[in-house]
Design an enzyme around this catalytic site. Structure first.
Site: not given
Length: 336
Positions: A49, A111, A131, A163, A165-167, A184
């Site tokens: 990435e 980003k 990601v 909230d 993440s789209s990951d 994380k």
């Protein structure tokens, strides 16, 4: 430097798949000749990435780290393919000049998650892929192994804020194996693992029964399954492909013990960072970079040093997995 980088972009070969061309023959995606030749020859390729370059650390440390990570992939007999969008062109495999350009741009490069790709391309912008976006482009050109530091996840209090993440969604719909040090630790790890289960994502601990927590080897959460070697990982990826499950795989590699940060120290810093984020109304895509930077500040740089160490370790493991997968595929072809 900029003109040199632009010249390099114009010379990058387009991917050999005709489906990546528009009806007018315009290039939708560019792939370096080195990566293209490796993929055509069935050699090991590892996607990397670019958000970590532009948003993860300051210049020139970000450039040095990016080059070191690529060197580790090469030392382990695989080809690195750093992915980014430059002047509206998705690029798979960056030259040294392009890496430097991205590092100097820093946070000026957008980003870019999956949702942002079309806009960055349409406006001919520069995008550092997260990601989810990196997985999308890697899958598009046929790269099945992707190395990162840690994936995104369900944010703390995500049950109220939504909230997420789209990951995680990308892992549920894109068949790429992501090698990371887990999730994380600024995030809600148990809820993240639950969400990955909902998405049908195979999560495997690498030489561990416990899911790692990015800065530390343990999280208190059990890994759903375990793999103990690059060969185990290769067979897992190959089975996932042959069964056409359509989802990705998360291979969670614990940070090396000598670089593992104190769990209590990190958690204390995280709580302070979360408090500041709430007070300053930092939300959305800005929250993770803010929290990581604040945690690094509160730990006196220890968390950034750990972050760099785990990325390098993941690069070594990921390259070994990609090489094992290439060997497996060649042997399967010979035996057919």
């Amino acid at each position: 430097m900029a003109s040199s980088a632009l010249s390099r972009i114009s010379n990058i070969e387009k991917h050999f798949n005709p489906s990546n061309l528009t009806s007018k023959g315009e290039k939708l995606i560019k792939i370096s000749s080195e990566v293209s030749e490796a993929l055509s020859g069935g050699k090991a390729v590892v996607a990397l990435e670019s958000t970590i370059i532009s948003h993860g650390m300051p210049y020139p440390q970000n450039l040095e780290t990016a080059r070191e990570v690529e060197a580790i992939v090469r030392q382990n007999e695989a080809i690195p393919a750093t992915i980014a969008i430059l002047d509206g062109i998705p690029c798979v495999g960056l030259s040294s000049e392009e890496l430097e350009r991205l590092a100097i741009l820093g946070r000026k490069a957008r980003k870019t998650a999956r949702r942002d790709i079309a806009h960055v391309v349409a406006t001919r912008g520069n995008g550092a892929t997260t990601v989810s976006a990196t997985m999308f482009f890697a899958s598009m050109v046929g790269i099945q192994v992707f190395v990162t530091g840690g994936i995104g996840g369900v944010h703390r209090h995500g049950q109220s804020t939504m909230d997420i993440s789209s990951d995680l969604t990308e892992l549920g719909r894109t068949p790429v194996a992501v090698v990371s040090a887990g999730v994380k630790s600024i995030l809600d790890i148990p809820r993240t693992l639950e969400y990955l289960e909902t998405q049908g994502v195979c999560v495997a601990g690498y030489n561990t029964d416990e899911f790692p927590a990015f800065f530390s080897e343990t999280s208190g959460c059990r890994a759903p399954c375990r793999v103990d070697s690059p060969e185990d990982c290769a067979r897992l990826i190959d089975s996932n492909t042959n069964l056409e499950l359509g989802s990705g795989i998360l291979i969670a590699v614990p940070i090396p013990r000598e670089h593992s940060a104190s769990g209590n120290k990190i958690e204390s810093a995280i709580q302070k960072a979360l408090k500041e984020a709430r007070e300053q109304h930092v939300t959305g895509s800005a929250e993770t970079p803010f929290l990581l930077a604040k945690v690094n500040e509160l730990t006196g740089g220890a968390s950034l040093a750990s972050n760099i160490a785990l990325v390098k370790n993941n690069a070594q493991v990921g390259a070994q997995i990609a090489v094992s997968l290439a060997h497996l595929r060649r042997n399967n072809t010979k035996g057919a």
